[in-house]
Write a protein that holds these residues in place. Sequence first.
Motif: not given
Length: 345
Positions: A17-18, A160, A165-167, A205-208
């Motif tokens: 998880r972020f 993590d 976040d993804e950014k 694609r986020g976490l993926d």
Amino acid sequence: HHNIDKSLLAAGEVETRFGGGMVKKPMKLIFGDRATFEANGVSIPVGEIAIQTAKNWFRENMRFVDPDEHVKYQIEVQPGSSALTDIFRRGGRILEANDTSAAVGWAPMTKTERIVLSVEKYMNSKEFKKMFPESGEDIKVMGFRKDDELELIVSMAFVDRFIEDEKDYFEKKALILKEIRRFVEEKSGFEKFKVQLNTLDVPGRGLDGIYLTVLGTSADGADSGQVGRGNRVNGLISLNRPQCSEAAAGKNPVSHVGKIYNLLTHEIANEIYETVSGIREVYVWMLSKIGRPIDQPIVAAVQIIPDSSEPFDKISKEARRVVDYKLEDIEEFCMKLAHGKIPIC
């Protein structure tokens, strides 16, 4: 006597998880093969020793792995065969080989090999972890040279809890990549090079689409590991070099030539290269015979690629002297192995 070189680390299960995920199922470390459980009437707690040694290693090398909470341990070690344990009862200053085995070592490392090893060591250094706490310990560096151009493909687990976040992931990845490139430019000697990091990543694609772990290793929820499938004793897997098939880790350091010769051939090769002039490259091959004293291999061969600056007879004579000296000094070498003074990876 011990040969605990059939061990397996089975991957666990995590939810990344972020901001920090969770461990859903711990990793499992399985110890297998043979050891002495009693000597001269004294009981030896092999299982306790193995588990405590593993826990100490995790604490010293993996910042986010709690060896009591994140790893389970399974002991599948049985007493050694009577024939192999009798080697120790026979005594003598130099023990007999407990296997018929061959090994090879070489020197020097190429420019590509040196920078691959240096990059991994730098990325796992305290200095690097202080600058980039989000960088995990699970790091793979693949190096490829074509003519005078170097390409490095680096895989590194991100932790993590340090990624919002993804950014944030891609911003931190860019900073780490910049630092790796700076290091390579300064240390490699290559004028042309290319470095890539975590090439499976896909923005959006986020976490993926990113390489996140909870504990800094893909073993927390993806990849298992096994003794002998990783780096060789010099820290590398060089596909264009002859390799020893033996796993050095877990073998006893006083009679198991799969460990002793594996490391000794590299030490002899380095000693020859550093002390004998006129050598461009050197390979050292050794072959044992079970039951024969370890200081008497049935083959101790040196393959030399000269640089033509010295007469070959002189080079050969000095190389033989190094081999003879190292074999005469094998008892001290084994004691250094036994006390952990010689790294096996």
